[in-house]
Design an enzyme around this catalytic site. Structure first.
Site, short mmCIF file in Angstrom:
data_model
loop_
_atom_site.label_atom_id
_atom_site.label_comp_id
_atom_site.label_asym_id
_atom_site.label_seq_id
_atom_site.Cartn_x
_atom_site.Cartn_y
_atom_site.Cartn_z
N HIS A 108 0.88 -1.18 0.00
CA HIS A 108 0.00 0.00 0.00
C HIS A 108 0.91 1.22 0.00
CE1 HIS A 108 -3.61 2.39 0.81
NE2 HIS A 108 -2.76 3.16 1.45
N CYS A 109 0.75 2.09 -0.99
CA CYS A 109 1.64 3.24 -1.13
C CYS A 109 0.97 4.51 -0.60
CB CYS A 109 2.03 3.40 -2.61
SG CYS A 109 3.08 4.82 -2.89
N PRO A 110 1.49 5.09 0.50
CA PRO A 110 0.87 6.31 1.07
C PRO A 110 1.03 7.53 0.17
CG PRO A 110 2.84 5.71 2.29
CD PRO A 110 2.62 4.61 1.31
N ASN A 113 -1.83 7.05 -1.99
CA ASN A 113 -2.99 6.63 -1.21
C ASN A 113 -3.78 5.52 -1.92
OD1 ASN A 113 -4.71 6.72 1.07
ND2 ASN A 113 -6.18 7.94 -0.08
#
Ligand SMILES: [Zn+2]
Ligand SMILES: [Zn+2]
Length: 194
Positions: A108-110, A113
């Site tokens: 999951h890439c912040p 998002n």
């Protein structure tokens, strides 16, 4: 922390630094350097790739597993997700931020998002590659400008600021790009590698 903080921060940094770069150096590049125009056109196309792929990674479905399909196809050999109440195919994983199961889950890439998975991984990789090229070109032009400039005007100050930003962001983007080149070579996802 607001989940959109890193998204807003990244967009602001990319747009602000690129705008400053084109604003201060376009005219100079074309007038003083024989290949300035070709350089500017090439870098603008790379920058366009950065923006398009950033948008695609953010907005596209990363590979959410459709409940109807998973019930029919993966009962035999898939494992069961307690949260989604579905059987999912191998290499998929439940993301606690998106609260969905993602096929060939990478991470999951912040910064975007969104999850990186089966359907948007190629855009994520292109985003990293084009961003690294764009940062490298900015870095070299700033070094060249500082090296050849003899008056300390606003362009000179801007060169130093952009040089600092390009070094820090370049190291960060390169470390990600290097990791994903290694993962592609190994045929693994970030989750399987860690
Ligand atoms: Zn799930
Ligand atoms: Zn996610």
């Amino acid at each position: 922390m607001c989940k959109y903080f890193l998204v807003i921060f990244s967009w602001t940094l990319i747009i602000l630094c690129s705008t400053c770069f084109y604003w201060f150096f376009s005219k100079n590049l074309i007038e003083k350097w024989k290949f300035g125009k070709i350089f500017l056109i090439s870098d603008s196309l790379i920058f366009l790739l950065v923006i398009i792929n950033f948008l695609l990674v953010m907005c596209l479905d990363p590979g959410y597993i459709q409940i109807e399909i998973s019930r029919i196809s993966f009962v035999e050999n898939g494992d069961f997700c307690e949260n989604c109440r579905i059987y999912r195919p191998p290499r998929s994983h439940h993301c606690k931020y998106c609260n969905r199961c993602i096929e060939i889950f990478d991470h999951h890439c912040p910064v975007v998002n969104n999850c990186i998975g089966k359907l948007n991984y190629k855009y994520y990789f292109t985003f990293l590659l084009s961003l690294f090229l764009h940062i490298t070109l900015i870095f070299f032009i700033c070094v060249l400008h500082i090296w050849t400039s003899n008056n300390q005007n606003s362009e000179y100050l801007c060169s130093w600021i952009l040089l600092g930003v390009s070094i820090v962001s370049g190291i960060y983007v390169f470390s990600l790009l290097y990791l994903h080149l290694k993962l592609i070579f190994l045929g693994k996802t970030t989750r399987e590698y860690n």
